[in-house]
Design a protein around this motif. Structure first.
Motif, PDB file in Angstrom:
ATOM      1  N   ARG A 234      88.675  -1.041 -49.770  1.00  0.00           N
ATOM      2  CA  ARG A 234      87.287  -1.429 -49.516  1.00  0.00           C
ATOM      3  C   ARG A 234      86.483  -1.400 -50.823  1.00  0.00           C
ATOM      4  NH1 ARG A 234      83.902   2.795 -46.307  1.00  0.00           N
ATOM      5  NH2 ARG A 234      83.908   3.581 -48.432  1.00  0.00           N
ATOM      6  N   ASP A 235      86.686  -0.337 -51.640  1.00  0.00           N
ATOM      7  CA  ASP A 235      85.938  -0.196 -52.880  1.00  0.00           C
ATOM      8  C   ASP A 235      86.350  -1.230 -53.918  1.00  0.00           C
ATOM      9  OD1 ASP A 235      84.748   1.851 -51.646  1.00  0.00           O
ATOM     10  OD2 ASP A 235      85.826   3.452 -52.707  1.00  0.00           O
ATOM     11  N   ARG A 236      87.594  -1.663 -53.832  1.00  0.00           N
ATOM     12  CA  ARG A 236      88.089  -2.635 -54.799  1.00  0.00           C
ATOM     13  C   ARG A 236      87.414  -3.983 -54.609  1.00  0.00           C
ATOM     14  NH1 ARG A 236      91.464  -6.795 -54.283  1.00  0.00           N
ATOM     15  NH2 ARG A 236      92.613  -7.503 -56.104  1.00  0.00           N
ATOM     16  N   VAL A 237      87.262  -4.361 -53.313  1.00  0.00           N
ATOM     17  CA  VAL A 237      86.639  -5.650 -53.022  1.00  0.00           C
ATOM     18  C   VAL A 237      85.192  -5.577 -53.519  1.00  0.00           C
ATOM     19  CG1 VAL A 237      85.979  -7.255 -51.184  1.00  0.00           C
ATOM     20  CG2 VAL A 237      88.130  -5.994 -51.037  1.00  0.00           C
ATOM     21  N   GLY A 238      84.814  -6.454 -54.369  1.00  0.00           N
ATOM     22  CA  GLY A 238      83.453  -6.444 -54.906  1.00  0.00           C
ATOM     23  C   GLY A 238      83.332  -5.662 -56.200  1.00  0.00           C
ATOM     24  N   SER A 239      84.408  -4.941 -56.601  1.00  0.00           N
ATOM     25  CA  SER A 239      84.353  -4.230 -57.873  1.00  0.00           C
ATOM     26  C   SER A 239      85.045  -5.079 -58.940  1.00  0.00           C
ATOM     27  CB  SER A 239      85.025  -2.859 -57.772  1.00  0.00           C
ATOM     28  OG  SER A 239      86.390  -2.977 -58.074  1.00  0.00           O
ATOM     29  N   THR A 240      84.988  -4.619 -60.172  1.00  0.00           N
ATOM     30  CA  THR A 240      85.635  -5.403 -61.239  1.00  0.00           C
ATOM     31  C   THR A 240      86.976  -4.788 -61.630  1.00  0.00           C
ATOM     32  OG1 THR A 240      84.404  -4.130 -62.851  1.00  0.00           O
ATOM     33  CG2 THR A 240      83.483  -6.279 -62.220  1.00  0.00           C
ATOM     34  N   ALA A 241      87.492  -3.900 -60.768  1.00  0.00           N
ATOM     35  CA  ALA A 241      88.761  -3.212 -61.078  1.00  0.00           C
ATOM     36  C   ALA A 241      89.873  -4.222 -61.359  1.00  0.00           C
ATOM     37  CB  ALA A 241      89.150  -2.313 -59.914  1.00  0.00           C
ATOM     38  N   GLN A 242      90.721  -3.845 -62.297  1.00  0.00           N
ATOM     39  CA  GLN A 242      91.742  -4.767 -62.760  1.00  0.00           C
ATOM     40  C   GLN A 242      93.051  -4.676 -61.981  1.00  0.00           C
ATOM     41  OE1 GLN A 242      91.492  -7.302 -65.160  1.00  0.00           O
ATOM     42  NE2 GLN A 242      89.402  -6.788 -64.580  1.00  0.00           N
ATOM     43  N   GLU A 243      93.201  -3.619 -61.188  1.00  0.00           N
ATOM     44  CA  GLU A 243      94.518  -3.478 -60.558  1.00  0.00           C
ATOM     45  C   GLU A 243      94.745  -4.591 -59.534  1.00  0.00           C
ATOM     46  OE1 GLU A 243      92.304  -0.769 -59.992  1.00  0.00           O
ATOM     47  OE2 GLU A 243      92.060  -0.719 -57.820  1.00  0.00           O
ATOM     48  N   SER A 244      95.991  -5.012 -59.443  1.00  0.00           N
ATOM     49  CA  SER A 244      96.334  -6.090 -58.524  1.00  0.00           C
ATOM     50  C   SER A 244      96.725  -5.511 -57.173  1.00  0.00           C
ATOM     51  CB  SER A 244      97.510  -6.867 -59.098  1.00  0.00           C
ATOM     52  OG  SER A 244      98.634  -6.001 -59.137  1.00  0.00           O
ATOM     53  N   VAL A 245      96.854  -6.372 -56.178  1.00  0.00           N
ATOM     54  CA  VAL A 245      97.309  -5.919 -54.858  1.00  0.00           C
ATOM     55  C   VAL A 245      98.707  -5.315 -55.004  1.00  0.00           C
ATOM     56  CG1 VAL A 245      97.629  -6.598 -52.449  1.00  0.00           C
ATOM     57  CG2 VAL A 245      96.073  -7.886 -53.884  1.00  0.00           C
ATOM     58  N   ALA A 246      99.493  -5.896 -55.894  1.00  0.00           N
ATOM     59  CA  ALA A 246     100.849  -5.382 -56.109  1.00  0.00           C
ATOM     60  C   ALA A 246     100.808  -3.960 -56.669  1.00  0.00           C
ATOM     61  CB  ALA A 246     101.612  -6.303 -57.061  1.00  0.00           C
ATOM     62  N   ASP A 247      99.858  -3.672 -57.559  1.00  0.00           N
ATOM     63  CA  ASP A 247      99.728  -2.310 -58.097  1.00  0.00           C
ATOM     64  C   ASP A 247      99.351  -1.334 -56.981  1.00  0.00           C
ATOM     65  OD1 ASP A 247     100.298  -3.090 -60.661  1.00  0.00           O
ATOM     66  OD2 ASP A 247      98.200  -3.255 -61.293  1.00  0.00           O
ATOM     67  N   ILE A 248      98.433  -1.771 -56.135  1.00  0.00           N
ATOM     68  CA  ILE A 248      97.991  -0.894 -55.039  1.00  0.00           C
ATOM     69  C   ILE A 248      99.172  -0.645 -54.084  1.00  0.00           C
ATOM     70  CG2 ILE A 248      96.415  -0.693 -53.067  1.00  0.00           C
ATOM     71  CD1 ILE A 248      94.348  -2.237 -54.674  1.00  0.00           C
ATOM     72  N   ALA A 249      99.889  -1.702 -53.753  1.00  0.00           N
ATOM     73  CA  ALA A 249     101.041  -1.555 -52.854  1.00  0.00           C
ATOM     74  C   ALA A 249     102.078  -0.623 -53.480  1.00  0.00           C
ATOM     75  CB  ALA A 249     101.661  -2.922 -52.574  1.00  0.00           C
ATOM     76  N   ALA A 250     102.298  -0.780 -54.786  1.00  0.00           N
ATOM     77  CA  ALA A 250     103.302   0.053 -55.468  1.00  0.00           C
ATOM     78  C   ALA A 250     102.863   1.516 -55.500  1.00  0.00           C
ATOM     79  CB  ALA A 250     103.535  -0.468 -56.883  1.00  0.00           C
ATOM     80  N   GLY A 251     101.573   1.751 -55.746  1.00  0.00           N
ATOM     81  CA  GLY A 251     101.052   3.122 -55.786  1.00  0.00           C
ATOM     82  C   GLY A 251     101.120   3.781 -54.411  1.00  0.00           C
ATOM     83  N   TYR A 252     100.789   3.006 -53.395  1.00  0.00           N
ATOM     84  CA  TYR A 252     100.810   3.512 -52.011  1.00  0.00           C
ATOM     85  C   TYR A 252     102.246   3.842 -51.601  1.00  0.00           C
ATOM     86  CZ  TYR A 252      99.848   3.409 -46.943  1.00  0.00           C
ATOM     87  OH  TYR A 252      99.726   3.717 -45.612  1.00  0.00           O
ATOM     88  N   GLN A 253     103.157   2.927 -51.888  1.00  0.00           N
ATOM     89  CA  GLN A 253     104.578   3.148 -51.568  1.00  0.00           C
ATOM     90  C   GLN A 253     105.108   4.384 -52.299  1.00  0.00           C
ATOM     91  OE1 GLN A 253     107.872  -0.019 -51.367  1.00  0.00           O
ATOM     92  NE2 GLN A 253     107.975   0.670 -53.472  1.00  0.00           N
ATOM     93  N   GLU A 254     104.689   4.525 -53.566  1.00  0.00           N
ATOM     94  CA  GLU A 254     105.186   5.642 -54.370  1.00  0.00           C
ATOM     95  C   GLU A 254     104.770   6.985 -53.755  1.00  0.00           C
ATOM     96  OE1 GLU A 254     107.178   4.660 -56.540  1.00  0.00           O
ATOM     97  OE2 GLU A 254     107.651   6.431 -57.707  1.00  0.00           O
ATOM     98  N   ALA A 255     103.565   7.024 -53.198  1.00  0.00           N
ATOM     99  CA  ALA A 255     103.080   8.269 -52.582  1.00  0.00           C
ATOM    100  C   ALA A 255     103.951   8.626 -51.371  1.00  0.00           C
ATOM    101  CB  ALA A 255     101.613   8.109 -52.179  1.00  0.00           C
ATOM    102  N   ILE A 256     104.257   7.633 -50.547  1.00  0.00           N
ATOM    103  CA  ILE A 256     105.106   7.887 -49.363  1.00  0.00           C
ATOM    104  C   ILE A 256     106.502   8.330 -49.816  1.00  0.00           C
ATOM    105  CG2 ILE A 256     106.169   6.851 -47.310  1.00  0.00           C
ATOM    106  CD1 ILE A 256     103.830   4.830 -47.250  1.00  0.00           C
ATOM    107  N   VAL A 257     107.042   7.607 -50.768  1.00  0.00           N
ATOM    108  CA  VAL A 257     108.402   7.887 -51.250  1.00  0.00           C
ATOM    109  C   VAL A 257     108.484   9.278 -51.873  1.00  0.00           C
ATOM    110  CG1 VAL A 257     110.101   7.200 -53.011  1.00  0.00           C
ATOM    111  CG2 VAL A 257     109.083   5.472 -51.520  1.00  0.00           C
ATOM    112  N   ASP A 258     107.485   9.628 -52.675  1.00  0.00           N
ATOM    113  CA  ASP A 258     107.448  10.950 -53.315  1.00  0.00           C
ATOM    114  C   ASP A 258     107.581  12.063 -52.285  1.00  0.00           C
ATOM    115  OD1 ASP A 258     107.377  10.885 -56.007  1.00  0.00           O
ATOM    116  OD2 ASP A 258     105.202  11.087 -56.219  1.00  0.00           O
TER     117      ASP A 258
END
Ligand code: KG4
Ligand code: ZN
Length: 363
Positions: A234-258
């Protein structure tokens, strides 16, 4: 209901039926334990547009396909209906209507053929999948079931007894993948979609919490992680953050996997075993498989990961668990009913004394 079945055989040819969720599956296993066929009809096309499995639609599709799928399993195994010497069927847990179709079909078929009926707990099936590719996989072993409905850690003892070591307190790991994918607009089923997209992202670019990782128990919790993703998105939409959807998906997956990797190896260490099996739909995740393999090699633990077709729901695992049940004399009666919240029976053994979890990397 009474029925005289044909003379029981020690090692029967088994037809297994699985309809607990959104896959209609059938498999044939020979008396020697060789998988002669395993076929399935996925319903993803039915549920895709709703963003999740619609129970009523799942049951209807099972009704339409179960007999064709069973016939196809026989054809591929090159046997006829009368060659079947026992019928194994998933009786729970799962979706009530979906289970009812498989149980009714299996029961009617076994009754008509006058062969024994075997009721298989779906979780027992997932556990059995670890031994399908590696029949010499040792016990005692820790088994992690990670699917759409379960995140359960079991200790399988040398005598085959099971002890529940920990489980999710809220969402299952597969649910975390599916709900996460929904938030990111990646479609259904979410696990494979996140897996694919994450391969093009940076796992460390976006940090997510590791829920329940430092708790002393072997329980899991994933609902907070999903909320963290929701806010992040939600915060990303409308912000100027550079991370891609792929980065977010990878970070989210990494948390579950960890969390899954850490808790599994912690269970292995705490219980002094040298074997770990990870089974269920989420065990198909490429990042989880790579992380588990690396950690197992580093710590000298024997790892069993089912081949990809045996991770998600299938009937081969029901045949394997059914054969084991048959050999133990666990046959179902003709008044067998499906049970949506069927529990997996466990035995009680003393807990080992807890060890400190300092860096969580020793096994
Ligand atoms: O074992 P399963 O087929 O059905 C249940 O018993 O629930 O597991 C289905 C779950 C779904 O949540 C699906 O998104 C997840 O397994 N899944 C995956 C992957 N493939 C399937 N999750 C992460 N990565 C995958 N590659
Ligand atoms: Zn399953």
């Amino acid at each position: 209901m009474t029925l005289t079945t044909l003379a029981p055989v020690t090692h029967p040819v088994i037809l297994a039926i699985e309809t607990s969720c959104d896959e209609t599956a059938a498999a044939v296993m020979t008396g020697e334990g060789r998988l002669a066929s395993s076929v399935l009809c996925s319903q993803h096309d039915v549920h895709e547009r709703y963003g999740g499995v619609v129970p009523e639609l799942a049951a209807r599709r099972h009704i339409e396909t179960v007999d064709t799928i069973a016939a196809e399993a026989l054809r591929k195994a090159d046997i006829g209906w009368t060659d079947i010497q026992a019928v194994a069927v998933t009786s729970g847990p799962g979706l009530a209507g979906a289970l009812l179709v498989g149980v009714s079909f299996g029961k009617a078929l076994a009754y008509a053929l006058r062969v024994p009926l075997i009721a298989v707990n779906h979780l027992e099936g997932h556990i059995a999948s670890a031994w399908l590719d590696q029949p010499d996989f040792p016990v005692p072993a820790v088994v992690l079931i990670v699917s759409g409905g379960h995140t359960h850690l079991y200790l399988i003892q040398a005598d085959g007894g099971r002890r529940l070591l920990g489980k999710t307190l809220d969402d299952a790991a597969g649910e975390a993948f599916d709900k996460g994918a929904k938030i990111l607009g990646l479609g259904f089923p979410g696990g494979p979609a996140i897996d694919r997209l994450a391969q093009t992202g940076r796992a460390g670019a976006v940090k997510f919490p590791r829920p329940h990782l430092n708790a002393t128990t072997l329980d899991f919790s994933f609902s907070g992680l999903k909320t963290a993703l929701l806010y992040r998105w939600r915060d990303r939409v409308g912000s100027t953050a550079q991370e891609s959807v792929a980065d977010i998906a990878a970070g989210y997956q990494e948390a579950i996997v960890d969390v899954l990797v850490e808790k599994s190896f912690r269970a292995v260490r705490d219980h002094g075993v040298h074997a770990l099996a990870v089974v269920g739909g989420v065990s198909a995740n490429s990042r989880l498989r790579a992380r588990l393999a690396a950690r197992a090699a580093e710590s000298g633990v024997r790892l069993a990961l089912p081949s990809l077709a045996l991770c998600t729901d299938n009937a081969a695992m029901i045949a394997a668990a059914g054969q084991r049940a048959y050999r133990q004399g666990r046959l179902a009666s003709w008044d067998l009913e499906s049970s949506a919240d069927l529990e997996l029976s466990t035995v009680s053994v003393p807990r080992p004394s807890p060890m400190p979890h300092t860096d969580g990397r020793r096994t």
